[in-house]
Structures are given as structure tokens and as C-alpha cells.
Scaffold this active site. Structure first.
Site, mmCIF file in Angstrom:
data_model
loop_
_atom_site.group_PDB
_atom_site.id
_atom_site.type_symbol
_atom_site.label_atom_id
_atom_site.label_comp_id
_atom_site.label_asym_id
_atom_site.label_seq_id
_atom_site.Cartn_x
_atom_site.Cartn_y
_atom_site.Cartn_z
ATOM 1 N N CYS A 43 0.897 -1.149 0.055
ATOM 2 C CA CYS A 43 -0.065 0.053 0.051
ATOM 3 C C CYS A 43 0.932 1.248 -0.022
ATOM 4 O O CYS A 43 0.639 2.175 -0.793
ATOM 5 C CB CYS A 43 -1.096 0.022 1.239
ATOM 6 S SG CYS A 43 -1.821 1.492 1.566
ATOM 7 N N CYS A 48 -1.576 1.493 -2.992
ATOM 8 C CA CYS A 48 -2.473 2.589 -2.988
ATOM 9 C C CYS A 48 -1.930 4.127 -2.779
ATOM 10 O O CYS A 48 -2.561 4.960 -3.637
ATOM 11 C CB CYS A 48 -3.242 2.613 -1.551
ATOM 12 S SG CYS A 48 -3.388 0.987 -1.061
ATOM 13 N N LYS A 51 0.090 5.271 -5.934
ATOM 14 C CA LYS A 51 -1.042 5.291 -7.154
ATOM 15 C C LYS A 51 -1.829 6.701 -7.009
ATOM 16 O O LYS A 51 -1.985 7.344 -8.014
ATOM 17 C CB LYS A 51 -1.890 4.085 -7.181
ATOM 18 C CG LYS A 51 -2.887 4.094 -8.053
ATOM 19 C CD LYS A 51 -3.931 3.187 -7.721
ATOM 20 C CE LYS A 51 -4.735 3.330 -6.411
ATOM 21 N NZ LYS A 51 -5.665 2.514 -6.092
ATOM 22 N N TYR A 179 -9.088 -3.365 -11.656
ATOM 23 C CA TYR A 179 -8.800 -1.920 -11.273
ATOM 24 C C TYR A 179 -7.493 -1.423 -11.463
ATOM 25 O O TYR A 179 -7.405 -0.219 -11.864
ATOM 26 C CB TYR A 179 -9.361 -1.846 -10.066
ATOM 27 C CG TYR A 179 -8.299 -2.097 -8.532
ATOM 28 C CD1 TYR A 179 -7.675 -1.145 -8.106
ATOM 29 C CD2 TYR A 179 -8.443 -3.495 -8.060
ATOM 30 C CE1 TYR A 179 -6.847 -1.435 -7.029
ATOM 31 C CE2 TYR A 179 -7.488 -3.705 -7.236
ATOM 32 C CZ TYR A 179 -6.829 -2.934 -6.741
ATOM 33 O OH TYR A 179 -6.035 -3.196 -5.521
ATOM 34 N N GLU A 183 -7.064 2.166 -13.578
ATOM 35 C CA GLU A 183 -6.481 3.249 -13.046
ATOM 36 C C GLU A 183 -5.250 3.613 -13.753
ATOM 37 O O GLU A 183 -4.870 4.969 -13.935
ATOM 38 C CB GLU A 183 -6.140 3.005 -11.616
ATOM 39 C CG GLU A 183 -7.467 2.657 -10.696
ATOM 40 C CD GLU A 183 -7.170 2.210 -9.238
ATOM 41 O OE1 GLU A 183 -8.073 2.660 -8.463
ATOM 42 O OE2 GLU A 183 -5.963 1.677 -8.979
ATOM 43 N N HIS A 437 -27.327 21.513 -1.443
ATOM 44 C CA HIS A 437 -27.432 22.272 -2.738
ATOM 45 C C HIS A 437 -26.431 23.231 -2.890
ATOM 46 O O HIS A 437 -26.209 24.081 -1.759
ATOM 47 C CB HIS A 437 -28.914 22.835 -3.176
ATOM 48 C CG HIS A 437 -29.119 23.175 -4.376
ATOM 49 N ND1 HIS A 437 -29.142 22.507 -5.587
ATOM 50 C CD2 HIS A 437 -29.339 24.616 -4.895
ATOM 51 C CE1 HIS A 437 -29.367 23.206 -6.586
ATOM 52 N NE2 HIS A 437 -29.500 24.678 -6.116
ATOM 53 N N GLU A 442 -26.540 15.402 -4.221
ATOM 54 C CA GLU A 442 -27.736 15.785 -3.783
ATOM 55 C C GLU A 442 -28.868 14.880 -4.620
ATOM 56 O O GLU A 442 -29.956 14.460 -4.115
ATOM 57 C CB GLU A 442 -28.330 17.015 -4.043
ATOM 58 C CG GLU A 442 -28.393 17.773 -5.467
ATOM 59 C CD GLU A 442 -28.722 19.131 -5.251
ATOM 60 O OE1 GLU A 442 -29.736 19.716 -5.012
ATOM 61 O OE2 GLU A 442 -27.733 19.983 -5.919
HETATM 62 C C1 LIG Z 1 -1.066 -1.028 -7.814
HETATM 63 C C2 LIG Z 1 -1.890 -1.541 -6.510
HETATM 64 C C3 LIG Z 1 -3.034 -0.356 -6.079
HETATM 65 C C4 LIG Z 1 -3.734 -0.542 -4.937
HETATM 66 N N1 LIG Z 1 -4.701 0.258 -4.549
HETATM 67 C C5 LIG Z 1 -5.493 0.045 -3.653
HETATM 68 C C6 LIG Z 1 -6.311 1.208 -3.315
HETATM 69 O O1 LIG Z 1 -6.384 1.987 -3.807
HETATM 70 N N2 LIG Z 1 -7.103 0.663 -2.034
HETATM 71 C C7 LIG Z 1 -6.734 -0.382 -1.254
HETATM 72 O O2 LIG Z 1 -7.547 -0.573 -0.114
HETATM 73 N N3 LIG Z 1 -6.016 -1.289 -1.584
HETATM 74 C C8 LIG Z 1 -5.282 -1.137 -2.834
HETATM 75 N N4 LIG Z 1 -4.201 -2.088 -3.216
HETATM 76 C C9 LIG Z 1 -4.470 -3.415 -2.552
HETATM 77 C C10 LIG Z 1 -3.409 -3.173 -1.030
HETATM 78 O O3 LIG Z 1 -2.280 -2.594 -1.401
HETATM 79 C C11 LIG Z 1 -3.235 -4.334 -0.324
HETATM 80 O O4 LIG Z 1 -4.711 -5.030 -0.008
HETATM 81 C C12 LIG Z 1 -2.523 -4.236 0.868
HETATM 82 O O5 LIG Z 1 -1.173 -3.688 0.965
HETATM 83 C C13 LIG Z 1 -2.525 -5.618 1.768
HETATM 84 O O6 LIG Z 1 -1.913 -5.598 3.132
HETATM 85 P P1 LIG Z 1 -1.107 -6.891 3.532
HETATM 86 O O7 LIG Z 1 -0.543 -6.500 4.687
HETATM 87 O O8 LIG Z 1 -1.730 -7.915 3.422
HETATM 88 O O9 LIG Z 1 0.245 -7.077 2.420
HETATM 89 P P2 LIG Z 1 1.362 -5.981 1.906
HETATM 90 O O10 LIG Z 1 1.047 -4.456 2.161
HETATM 91 O O11 LIG Z 1 1.441 -6.462 0.550
HETATM 92 O O12 LIG Z 1 2.634 -6.522 2.632
HETATM 93 C C14 LIG Z 1 3.213 -7.643 2.720
HETATM 94 C C15 LIG Z 1 4.706 -7.225 3.072
HETATM 95 O O13 LIG Z 1 5.405 -8.677 3.471
HETATM 96 C C16 LIG Z 1 6.564 -8.655 2.957
HETATM 97 N N5 LIG Z 1 7.191 -10.071 2.693
HETATM 98 C C17 LIG Z 1 6.734 -11.041 1.833
HETATM 99 N N6 LIG Z 1 7.247 -11.954 2.106
HETATM 100 C C18 LIG Z 1 8.144 -11.757 2.834
HETATM 101 C C19 LIG Z 1 9.112 -12.829 3.822
HETATM 102 N N7 LIG Z 1 9.157 -14.100 3.464
HETATM 103 N N8 LIG Z 1 9.768 -12.139 4.679
HETATM 104 C C20 LIG Z 1 9.500 -10.930 5.083
HETATM 105 N N9 LIG Z 1 9.114 -10.193 4.509
HETATM 106 C C21 LIG Z 1 7.986 -10.488 3.545
HETATM 107 C C22 LIG Z 1 6.485 -7.655 1.530
HETATM 108 O O14 LIG Z 1 7.771 -7.190 1.244
HETATM 109 C C23 LIG Z 1 5.566 -6.567 1.903
HETATM 110 O O15 LIG Z 1 6.117 -5.617 2.495
HETATM 111 C C24 LIG Z 1 -3.395 -2.044 -4.190
HETATM 112 C C25 LIG Z 1 -2.543 -2.824 -4.593
HETATM 113 C C26 LIG Z 1 -1.817 -2.564 -5.763
HETATM 114 C C27 LIG Z 1 -0.598 -3.653 -6.090
#
Ligand SMILES: Cc1cc2nc3c(=O)[nH]c(=O)nc-3n(C[C@H](O)[C@H](O)[C@H](O)COP(=O)(O)OP(=O)(O)OC[C@H]3O[C@@H](n4cnc5c(N)ncnc54)[C@H](O)[C@@H]3O)c2cc1C
Length: 474
Positions: A43, A48, A51, A179, A183, A437, A442
Site C-alpha cells: 500500500c 494505494c 498510485k 482496477y 487506473e 445544494h 444531492e
Molecule cells: C497498484 C496497487 C494499487 C492498490 N490500490 C489500492 C487502493 O487504492 N485501495 C486499497 O484498499 N487497496 C489497494 N491495493 C491493495 C493493497 O495494497 C493491499 O490490499 C494491502 O497492501 C494488503 O496488505 P497486506 O498487509 O496483506 O500485504 P502487503 O501490504 O503486501 O505487505 C506484505 C509485506 O510482506 C513482505 N514480505 C513478503 N514475504 C516476506 C518474507 N518471506 N519475509 C519478510 N517479508 C516478507 C512484503 O515485502 C510486504 O512488504 C493496491 C494494490 C496495488 C498492487
């Protein structure tokens, strides 16, 4: 006394992992968190936040163009991509540092390393160190799908790379129509690229309301995005100054970049989950119960890695609920209903609740209220863009099942509407609410005339199976 090094080891410092680690530490747990890339996760670093910054950048073009209708003279527009990338980088670095500081302040041990799971209570770090953990939380997020698997696929980028391109692509092909695809099509078109979308389906944004999907598609086409529906690339090859993409239609597109946006998969490969006995589903997601617990008692998972709803606020809520349940003595399940969502195209799409199609599958009688109008601003700017609104109502109970908006501020509206829908608001409550308004919103409280009613024919004794009965359009 305990034999474990920590009470909780969190793998992945993204939205879900960071929240879970901080809250668990606040409940008194000894917590460590490992991150293999950058603190903040998808994110903050490549989702997010960057973006949305790029969406803002892209929308200045419309503002400059519209200003003339309101009496302004704007000197010639010029856009500098490297400047935007550098500004974006400063902001996400600032946010990442705040996440790190907050973890440290909460007493969480930060480990900048990949972590894998050796057994239900042991973590192996990148340097081979082993740590014992009473509980392990998998919060490793998702990763872009590299499909279609075609010759030259390695020449394409994904959303992981798009934020940091050294040069803005003059011509860009985006594969996929979800999406992320639309986007970025909207962003790059406004920044000055020539964009094409190729996808397997026949429209964009599968899963959203059909009228809104058509609205987004038409707005993109109006801006000059070239659509290649039902056609995927078969081969990508290098040519002088760019890439040549061969489509199943036989067409060849010469572009500077190809971006694969064909979906995201749970990030579980090589994590050691199978070795620890954790059950994964067919796409590699960790299967969890209502409290985010896997089939192995000491291993939990939250966020995208569980493939429930891949959204940041969901990952955060699941992480929080997990920490409260396991370390705070407060058993909490996350309610995945009535989740508002947005698609940050221009115009943007905001939605909450059931689409018309979903409502017609779920209910015997569905009323639809729909409006499409030219927003006030467009009268002077000369823009042809339309705002669309749709309210989907249970025709028997008058309960509002879903609201879908395509237009300026739709995402902000979806957030507020989600409260009303969660509270079980009826269409009569919308009607009884006084308008603000002049606004576009509205329209939501002044749409009195039903545009359609879909009613399942009442099954009589001679028609025992009501499910087979036809919907009658009123
Ligand atoms: C381009 C794009 C746009 C998006 N836009 C939106 C939006 O507008 N609104 C919205 O709500 N959501 C959006 N999302 C989705 C949102 O980013 C995810 O739903 C959210 O980040 C999920 O959080 P998470 O904690 O599950 O995983 P993540 O945020 O992906 O975090 C996982 C972390 O784990 C780390 N990791 C993975 N494996 C290991 C390992 N073995 N050891 C150590 N670290 C590790 C990764 O490096 C990462 O930092 C978007 C996603 C993308 C790709």
C-alpha cells in the site's frame, strides 16, 4: 518463563502485519516483525499511496483544460515525470520511516530480512538465524501474476515497477482489465502517454456494477485509450526503440512498455508453510477461520495472503482483530460485508453493497433508481463527462442494498454511504434526507422515480421451483 524468543513473530511489515505487531505489543506481547523489502508494504511503497499521488498528478491536466471555461488563461502545460517520481519517493520514504518509528515506539523488534517458517514455532531468517515464536502471523501480502505466460514475458513490467520507471512510456500496453489496469490507463493517458488495454474479457472491471463498468470503459475510450477486448498478447519482442506485441487478433502493437495487470496471487511461495503443515487453497492462499487462524494452532494469517478481500483497510482490520483476539483477551471477528471500494480512474468509481446483478440473484424483487447527468462544473468547462448514480433497493423491504457512483468524489461518497448501508438504511430514509445544494450528491436523496423493477414471478402450486422462475422487468 517461556521457551520462545518471542510471543509473536510477524512475517511481513505491510498494512496487516504492522497493525497486528503494534497492537499485540500494546497488549504486552513480545513481538518481532521481519520485512524483506520496505516497511509499509504494498500500500505505502507500490500500491494505494503512490498510485493516488499519481492520480492527483494526472488530474491537473483536466483542471488546466477546464480552467479556460471559467476565465483563466493557462500557459502551455508541461509535465516532468522524473520530478513526480522523485516527489513520490520522498513521500513514501517519509511514510515508511513513520511506520518504522511507530513499531519501535511500540516496542516491536524490527528485523530487516526475509523470514521463512521452519516449523509451527520456528522462523529462519535470511542469515540462517533461528527464532522460536509462540505464535506466527503470516502477513506476506500478494504478488502480481505474471500472465499470460508467453515468449518475451520477461520484457514486460508489473505494478511493482511502474512507479519508478526512469522514462515515462510514450506508448503503453496494459494487459488485463481490473482496477489496477484501468487506473493506470487513466493516469498515463492524462500524463500524455498513448495507452492501449488488451484483455481476455469483453469489458473492464469484472465484479463491479455493469452500468458503472460501461461508464468507466466509455470514459477511457473518450480519453483516447485503445481497447482490445477478447484479445491477449501471444508474443512480445524487442524492436528498435521499444517492444512489439503480437495479439491473438493478429494485430501488432509497437509500444515502449508492456504492463501486466492480470491479477495478484497470495505471496506464499517458498515460505515454508506446507512444511509446517499449513493448508493452502488452490491459488496458494492460507485458509483461515473467522479469527484468521490456520489449521495449525500457532500459525495465523491476515491480509492479501488469505485472499479474502484484497484491500488495505481489510488487512488492517484483520491484523487488529487478530491481535485483540490472541493477545488482548477480546475475541474479535472481522465483518467482511458492506465493504466500500473505489476505482481511482477519472471519473472515479465508488461503490458499496450489492451490484444490480448480485441483488437480482439474491432477492425476489429489486428496484433500481438510476441517474446520469452532466455535473454543474461541466457546463462551463465544456467537458462531456457524465456523472452516474445507481441505488439498488430490495423492493419488498425498501432496504438499500447497494449504491454505485461514477463521478467526481465518488470514493469519498462511498465511504459515507457505507455507514448508512451498514445501518440498514431504507430508500425512504434517503428520500427523507434534505439535500445539500448545489452538489452532485444531492441526486442521491432526490432520485424519486424508479427506473426499473425486477421481480421474480411468484411460484404457484403448479410452479414448485421458484428459482427457475423468470425475472419480470417492470
Ligand atoms: C497498484 C496497487 C494499487 C492498490 N490500490 C489500492 C487502493 O487504492 N485501495 C486499497 O484498499 N487497496 C489497494 N491495493 C491493495 C493493497 O495494497 C493491499 O490490499 C494491502 O497492501 C494488503 O496488505 P497486506 O498487509 O496483506 O500485504 P502487503 O501490504 O503486501 O505487505 C506484505 C509485506 O510482506 C513482505 N514480505 C513478503 N514475504 C516476506 C518474507 N518471506 N519475509 C519478510 N517479508 C516478507 C512484503 O515485502 C510486504 O512488504 C493496491 C494494490 C496495488 C498492487
Amino acid at each position: 518463563m517461556t521457551d520462545f524468543d518471542v510471543d509473536l513473530f510477524v512475517v511481513g511489515a505491510g498494512s496487516g502485519g504492522v497493525r497486528a505487531a503494534r497492537v499485540a505489543a500494546g497488549h504486552g506481547a513480545r513481538v518481532a516483525i521481519a520485512e524483506e523489502f520496505r516497511v509499509g508494504g504494498t500500500c505505502v511503497i507500490r500500491g494505494c499511496v503512490p498510485k493516488k499521488l499519481m492520480v492527483y498528478a494526472s488530474r491537473f491536466r483536466d483542471e488546466f483544460e477546464d480552467a479556460a471555461g471559467f476565465g483563466w488563461t493557462i500557459p502551455e502545460m508541461a509535465f516532468d515525470w522524473p520530478k513526480l517520481v522523485a516527489a513520490k519517493e520522498r513521500e513514501i520514504s517519509r511514510l515508511s520511516a513513520i511506520y518504522r518509528t511507530n513499531l519501535e515506539k511500540a516496542g516491536v523488534a524490527m528485523i530487516d530480512s526475509r523470514a521463512e517458517i521452519e516449523d509451527p514455532n520456528t522462523i529462519i531468517l535470511g542469515d540462517g538465524r533461528r527464532l522460536g515464536a509462540k505464535t506466527i502471523l503470516v502477513a506476506t501480502g500478494g504478488t502480481p501474476v505474471l500472465e499470460p505466460d508467453i515468449p518475451g514475458r520477461e520484457l514486460a513490467i508489473t505494478s511493482n515497477e511502474v512507479f519508478d520507471l526512469a522514462v515515462m512510456p510514450q506508448r503503453l500496453l496494459i494487459v488485463g482489465a481490473g482496477y489496477i489496469s484501468v487506473e493506470f490507463a487513466s493516469i498515463f493517458t492524462r500524463l500524455g502517454s498513448k495507452v492501449a488495454i488488451a484483455s481476455r474479457g469483453e469489458n473492464v472491471l469484472r465484479g463491479f456494477d455493469d452500468d458503472m463498468r460501461c461508464g468507466v470503459r466509455d470514459a477511457l475510450v473518450e480519453e483516447g485509450v485503445e481497447m482490445h477486448f477478447s484479445h491477449l498478447p501471444t508474443r512480445i519482442e524487442k524492436i528498435d526503440g521499444g517492444l512489439r506485441v503480437h495479439l491473438t487478433s493478429g494485430l501488432q502493437l509497437d509500444v515502449n512498455q508492456v504492463m501486466l495487470a492480470t491479477g495478484r496471487l497470495p505471496h506464499t511461495r517458498g515460505l515454508g508453510l506446507e512444511r509446517a503443515g499449513v493448508t493452502l487453497d488452490s491459488v496458494g492462499a492460507v485458509i483461515v477461520d473467522d479469527f484468521s487462524r490456520s489449521n495449525v494452532n500457532s500459525i495465523y494469517a491476515v491480509g492479501d495472503v488469505t485472499n479474502r478481500l484484497q484491500l488495505t483497510p481489510i488487512a488492517i482490520r484483520e491484523g487488529h482483530a487478530f491481535a485483540d483476539t490472541v493477545f488482548g483477551g477480546k475475541t474479535t471477528a472481522v465483518d467482511h460485508a458492506h465493504v466500500p471500494t473505489a476505482v481511482f480512474t477519472t471519473p472515479e468509481l465508488g461503490a458499496v453493497g450489492l451490484t444490480e446483478t448480485q441483488a437480482r440473484e439474491a432477492c425476489d424483487c429489486v428496484d433500481v433508481y438510476q441517474a446520469s447527468f452532466r455535473p454543474l462544473k461541466a457546463t462551463l468547462s465544456g467537458r462531456t463527462e457524465k456523472t452516474m448514480m445507481k441505488i439498488v433497493v430490495d423492493g419488498r423491504t425498501d432496504v438499500v442494498l447497494g449504491v454505485h457512483i461514477l463521478g467526481e468524489g465518488a470514493a469519498e461518497l462511498a465511504q459515507v454511504l457505507a455507514i448508512a448501508i451498514r445501518l440498514g438504511a431504507k430508500k425512504a430514509d434517503f428520500d427523507a434526507t434534505i439535500a445539500v445544494h448545489p452538489t452532485s450528491a444531492e441526486e442521491l436523496v432526490t432520485m424519486r422515480t424508479r427506473t426499473a423493477r425486477f421481480e421474480r414471478a411468484i411460484a404457484g402450486p403448479e410452479a414448485p421451483d421458484a428459482v427457475d422462475a423468470e425475472f419480470l422487468e417492470g
